[in-house]
Enzyme design. Sequence first.
Site, PDB file in Angstrom:
ATOM      1  N   ASP A   1     -28.959  81.625 -11.697  1.00 45.68           N
ATOM      2  CA  ASP A   1     -29.634  82.758 -11.067  1.00 45.68           C
ATOM      3  C   ASP A   1     -30.481  83.505 -12.087  1.00 45.68           C
ATOM      4  O   ASP A   1     -29.948  84.160 -12.982  1.00 45.68           O
ATOM      5  CB  ASP A   1     -28.602  83.685 -10.427  1.00 45.68           C
TER       6      ASP A   1
ATOM      7  N   ASP B   1     -32.028  80.053  -8.310  1.00 42.79           N
ATOM      8  CA  ASP B   1     -33.432  79.995  -7.929  1.00 42.79           C
ATOM      9  C   ASP B   1     -34.186  79.010  -8.820  1.00 42.79           C
ATOM     10  O   ASP B   1     -33.623  78.424  -9.754  1.00 42.79           O
ATOM     11  CB  ASP B   1     -34.063  81.388  -7.989  1.00 42.79           C
TER      12      ASP B   1
ATOM     13  N   ASP C   1     -33.162  63.105   3.638  1.00 37.83           N
ATOM     14  CA  ASP C   1     -31.917  63.544   4.257  1.00 37.83           C
ATOM     15  C   ASP C   1     -31.783  62.942   5.654  1.00 37.83           C
ATOM     16  O   ASP C   1     -32.758  62.855   6.409  1.00 37.83           O
ATOM     17  CB  ASP C   1     -31.908  65.069   4.347  1.00 37.83           C
TER      18      ASP C   1
ATOM     19  N   GLU D   1     -30.446  58.730   2.421  1.00 36.74           N
ATOM     20  CA  GLU D   1     -29.029  58.998   2.675  1.00 36.74           C
ATOM     21  C   GLU D   1     -28.620  58.208   3.923  1.00 36.74           C
ATOM     22  O   GLU D   1     -29.164  58.423   4.994  1.00 36.74           O
ATOM     23  CB  GLU D   1     -28.814  60.494   2.907  1.00 36.74           C
TER      24      GLU D   1
END
Length: 562
Positions: A44, A52, A223, A292
């Site tokens: 962070d 981030d 994905d 995937e």
Amino acid sequence: MSMHRAPHLPEEQASNQVGDLPSTAPAWWRSAVIYQIYPRSFNDHSGNGIGDLRGIIEKLDYIRDLGVDAIWISPFFKSPMKDFGYDISDYRAVDPLFGDLADFDELVEQAHRRNIRLIIDQVPSHTSDQHAWFQQSRKDRTNAKADWYVWADPKPDGTPPNNWLAVFGGSAWEWESRRQQYYLHNFLTSQPDLNYHNPDVRRQILEEIEFWLQRGVDGIRVDAVVSCFHDQQLRDNPPRPRSAKGSTGCQPDNPYTSQYQTYNHNRPENLGFLEELRALLDQYDGSVSIGEISSDDSPRTMADYTNGDSRLHMAYCFELLSNQFSAEHIRKTVEDLEAKLTDGWPSWTFSNHDVTRVITRWGGINPPTEFAKLLFALLCSLRGSICIYQGEELGLPEADVPRELLQDPYGKRFWPTFKGRDGCRTPMPWSSDGDSAGFSIAKPWLPVPKSHRARSVATQQADPDSVLNANRNFLYWRKHVPALCHGDNEFVDSPADVLAFIREYDGERVLACFNLSKSTQDMRFAADWNLTPLRGHGFAALEVKSQHVEMPAYGAFFASLK
């Protein structure tokens, strides 16, 4: 679509060749170790308790020093975060939680400066219900995007059009009163499925992907790639016997496992879209795709999806992300894939953001550090590209997140038999100080357990015998053993708790043996084998003689075989 060449890495790193590989060495991704980053939990920078993009930039030297070839970043796109980024409301925007496009562009530049390639997640099968496309599509049956999602009329009695179930529980259909129709959602109700039978949808998704290729990314992880197309006849899925096994990626108490996913997943039309995707990627030098795979016959699906040079570059499945752990299971999984794979290429992983961390999943409570080192070395010795998940290099166990702190909607739905995915998503422990362990100056979005703070990066970097230093050393050693990076694979007979195989490349043969048990194991070899033990990998045998080696608990042995 425009022709674009992604920024080249420095010449000496352009092919990612290792050792003294010949000029005909395979493409960089065939030997790659890819480090997965879950951005909410990596580092962070902004101080709001959520990781981030600038936090990733701050840790690129750490990633470079691990010796990996690329990073794969889970979604950072604009999203209402119902599924923490896998519900995208704008494919081309960075969510303000993670930064902005300028931050992303700097991340690409800084990663390439360090010879790290960058792969991003793409979620082509569905969007958020907050996406502008869906907001328009749901209004009525005549608007310009009315057919961009999967809509169907109810049965005469008002019930959903068929028996399809959602991964996250319940029916895969949700009612929309404005259209007087149901829409399909294979995951959350807030994740409507796109209609890939509409060519406009396919073209648009390819344009969304190209947006990032033009910004310099080196590849995409696709994905839920088996979920793009659906059966246009909307036929019911057949029931699955409880005794049947399949790579659904779901826990057994989920009703989703009670069906064969015959008509809502893995439709033959998927292959055509993959060829369109590959044609796009081939316009960008060195760009790759990782799929995937979750299906009732994952090895067969992986073979189909990676066959030839016109579909996915590589794919991984859930077979080694399950709770099954034995030398026999690993060997059978790899051999099954190798038997079905022709010229396709696998990607192997033991951990990711969706499953219990491997140290806990396969090792139980408080396994020794040697177990973490062994699993890492085993993974990185398999034939194929390798994906390691952030914290795996530290040997982090699964975190026990209290129910009141759970964030994952999957865990909230199936508590208490399934606690969701938060236990593998807790923040990276960069130091042992404070409740956030150096991850943030604010309270983290998920708690960092004490067991992780004791295994922090700072603590392990200072310990020459740590899991981190052992794994980092192994990756550097592997780069100089071409057979482990590129070689063919042949398993050899071994004791029940030992996994042994030979990797061969360009005349070099390397024997790799792994003792998966907590007791000493004796591995015996054929009389005509001429073995020369290899050094530098970090594992020591108890005794090595001409025809056998005695390995300690969770030990490994590597030798050159003439």
